[in-house]
Design an enzyme around this catalytic site. Sequence first.
Site, short mmCIF file in Angstrom:
data_model
loop_
_atom_site.label_atom_id
_atom_site.label_comp_id
_atom_site.label_asym_id
_atom_site.label_seq_id
_atom_site.Cartn_x
_atom_site.Cartn_y
_atom_site.Cartn_z
N HIS A 374 0.80 -1.23 0.00
CA HIS A 374 0.00 0.00 0.00
C HIS A 374 0.83 1.27 0.00
CE1 HIS A 374 -3.99 -1.79 0.83
NE2 HIS A 374 -3.28 -2.73 1.43
N LYS A 566 -8.49 13.92 4.95
CA LYS A 566 -7.63 12.73 4.91
C LYS A 566 -6.68 12.84 6.08
CE LYS A 566 -6.32 13.97 0.66
NZ LYS A 566 -6.16 12.90 -0.28
N ARG A 567 -5.94 11.76 6.37
CA ARG A 567 -4.93 11.86 7.41
C ARG A 567 -3.97 13.01 7.12
NH1 ARG A 567 -4.77 7.86 11.65
NH2 ARG A 567 -2.77 8.84 12.10
N LYS A 572 0.89 14.50 1.70
CA LYS A 572 -0.45 14.80 1.19
C LYS A 572 -0.64 16.30 0.97
CE LYS A 572 -2.45 10.73 3.54
NZ LYS A 572 -3.01 9.86 2.50
N THR A 674 -8.35 6.75 -1.93
CA THR A 674 -9.69 6.21 -2.17
C THR A 674 -10.72 7.31 -1.90
OG1 THR A 674 -9.49 5.31 0.07
CG2 THR A 674 -9.31 3.76 -1.75
N LYS A 678 -14.38 8.63 -3.78
CA LYS A 678 -15.66 8.92 -3.10
C LYS A 678 -16.15 10.33 -3.45
CE LYS A 678 -13.86 5.90 0.45
NZ LYS A 678 -13.09 5.86 1.72
N1 CJB Z 1 -2.10 3.49 3.30
O1 CJB Z 1 -3.68 3.97 4.86
C1 CJB Z 1 -2.54 3.57 4.59
N2 CJB Z 1 -1.73 3.17 5.59
C2 CJB Z 1 -0.48 2.69 5.37
O2 CJB Z 1 0.23 2.35 6.30
C3 CJB Z 1 -0.04 2.58 4.03
C4 CJB Z 1 -0.87 3.00 3.02
C5 CJB Z 1 -3.03 3.92 2.23
O3 CJB Z 1 -3.69 2.78 1.71
C6 CJB Z 1 -4.75 3.12 0.84
C7 CJB Z 1 -5.44 1.86 0.42
O4 CJB Z 1 -4.68 1.13 -0.47
C8 CJB Z 1 -4.23 3.93 -0.35
O5 CJB Z 1 -5.33 4.34 -1.11
C9 CJB Z 1 -3.43 5.14 0.13
O6 CJB Z 1 -2.84 5.78 -0.98
C10 CJB Z 1 -2.37 4.70 1.12
O7 CJB Z 1 -1.69 5.81 1.66
#
Ligand code: CJB
Length: 840
Positions: A374, A566-567, A572, A674, A678
């Site tokens: 991810h 978002k976080r 970001k 994601t 949305k």
């Molecule tokens: N992502 O939320 C997280 N936590 C992590 O530790 C690594 C990645 C996010 O995952 C999402 C689902 O795949 C991605 O859409 C996003 O870009 C990514 O930051």
Amino acid sequence: APQDTQVPDSGLVRVEDDRTGMSEQSLKRAIVDNLHYGQGKDNYFATPYDYYMAIARSMRDRLIKRRIQTARTHIQEDSKVVYYLSAEFLMGRYTGNSLINLGIYERVRKVLRESGLELDDLLEKEHEPGLGNGGLGRLAACYLDSLATLEIPAVGYGIRYEFGIFEQEIRNGWQAERPDKWLSFGNAWEVSLPEYRTEVKFGGHTESYTDTKGRYQTNWIPEHTVFGIPYDTPIPGYGVNTVNILRLWKAESSNEFDLDAFNAGDYLGAVANKMFSENISKVLYPNDDTVQGKELRLEQQYFFVSCSLQDIIRRHIYHYNSLDNLHEKSAIQLNDTHPSIGIAELMRLLIDVHQMDWEQAWHITQNCFAYTNHTLLPEALERWSVNLFGRLLPRHLEIIYEINFRFLSEVRKRYPGDNERIARLSLIEGEGADKKVRMANLACVGSRKINGVAALHTKLLQQDVLRDFYELAPEKFINKTNGVTPRRWLLLGNPRLSNLITEKIGEAWITNLDELRKLEQFADDPQFRQTWREIKQANKQDLAAYIERKNHIQVDTNSLFDVQVKRLHEYKRQLLNVLHIITLYNRIKRNPNEDILPRTFIFGGKAAPGYFIAKLIIKLINSVAAVVNDDPSLEGRLKVAFLSNYNVSMSQQIYAAAELSEQISTAGKEASGTGNMKFALNGALTIGTLDGANVEIREEVGAENFFLCGLTTPEVYELKAKGYNPQEYYQSNSELQEVIRLIACGHFSDGDSQLFRPLLDSLLYNDKYMLFADYQSYIDTQDRVSQAYRQEDNWTRMSILNTARMGKFSSDRAISEYCKEIWHVEPVPVEFKEYSPEDM
Ligand code: CJB
């Protein structure tokens, strides 16, 4: 035993009628029953929370009934099962979703109204289970919804954290954290199954011996053992009878161990051990996209993975009486490297506990697992110190060394003498005391497939982060662009828009999102555009009311709702958004008559509690908000609102009301995103970089319906390679200088010129995420946004086309690709059968 008094059997009442009927009358009766016998209240004493619990329990009863049918069917059909292992499941509230997926939302609303109760208000009483940080956890939740909807046998496995993601408060502009006591008023949705509790070992040492057949065996003598108690929550599909489960593990002390200590008279020692055990599932680590190399975190990971694999094996043996076909009947997905210790654990269980030989065990293991990556951020790659690892999991360290030995022997044959490559591929990094176990390497070696979460991300994995593995086994790599569930993110979250869409094109879009294309034909219809606008307007009014209630800010619902939720993370680039706000502020101050499009800037998101810079960005947003919102000369022009404690429930309301979606990460840093999907699904236009899934969103909606800004990934790489110097951009940009100087002089901090110094220094002298390089492009693009918004009709057209072209981003599409290309599983339709007395 005392005799029951004889109750005449009328022959008319069945379980169905009593508890799980779907007629208005049955629903009403069920809610009253659950109010009485679940909450112990009648309508005189019942609080809104009691009513919420009664509704939730009534839905749960209906789901359990379907769950039983589902489980039976899966067993009868010898179905292959998908096991989704994830340290996070960010489910959002269950009850509204269950009403939607059962197809009785309106019916229940009507029934309650007859008693003077408002369903939507009662649903707000549910404390959302926040068992995840952000995108990764929410993706797992969307995937469970799609798995059930596509009738795929599946179990989600994770941890039942006692405290989920912290509650965020804003105090004096700063983030403060409070524990999330989500279980304190009970959880209507879970069922505990202590009879399936599982024992997990920790620490100690290993001993080898030769068994009666002369085979070399290893025995692990642990220091502690802990029990995992499973808690199941039903996961209904939409419009089908399939109900899968989410099985979360709670850690409890194992009384065997306690008994020894108690018997030895060590009362406090025994209680201390209890605390060690119960700490394991106590709290979710609040870091997103970074790792905290804490022992407790590794304990959590191993704990839930071991429980889950033992559970999978128990169920498999019960059904097939052998483990030889485990990989033919199970597909185990690793959601990031967090559960990747599962590869060593499955080997241990097969070899040490079930006496399988290495080759067969390895064949089964490699064919069970697949791994989703991810992130490309180096700080998120998990590596555990060999010391810590060996202390906690001595047997797994041995197994990992053995896997590595065999793996590297193969690599050596393939690349003789290429020692650098061998060192990069090794599961162990470094030498001597600071050796590390590389979890991503373990995941790659032990999995049959490895996927990224957007096309660009997968390409970058292949070229960069996992390049050596790609060269070694290109056939393992596959892209699976993320998706989101249209049930929660449109049907539940935006009822006004859903109703309009269904009115126009029917309801097939709910399970086949490509159907939204049929909206294209109305994009030029003035009447339809008008209705489309009115709906956005109504949603904006709802959000404005929320902002007024929470933040005491009155926002203009005719202004552009420009949203970044978002976080908080530097990559970001919430800070770039702030630079734009201050740019507009300066323009108005410079020229009070400047014709500026009225905008409301909305922010939301949590910062990891230890992430100082991210917390300082929150403070800056709130400081800018305080100045801007209080300035009469800006009235009706600019407003800034930071919404505290952003979570799934709040986000549903925000997406419905958003008009501009900020997706402005540095190219090459956001794996997918994601939220971007949305927003667009709900008709917001995107201002974004060519990063993650933005690239594919732009492809789908058309470049003319997307506001592109910033450097591309190759440009970012190139600039970095030739030596990026933010000063070059700064010195030549007077508007940017003005912005930075205004922050620096303390304009937003009551004259304190030091407060935001760390932010400014990081921009001026390092700017790792290249905000200065992208500043001008971003500002220019925002100016284009302002012009476009003024052409109301065309804006609405673009908005309609965005929604109409989002079909690809359904999690149903993503999950059916996983099913065909990674898991090789087929749908298993579940028939609906009434209960009969023979079920007893
Ligand atoms: N992502 O939320 C997280 N936590 C992590 O530790 C690594 C990645 C996010 O995952 C999402 C689902 O795949 C991605 O859409 C996003 O870009 C990514 O930051």
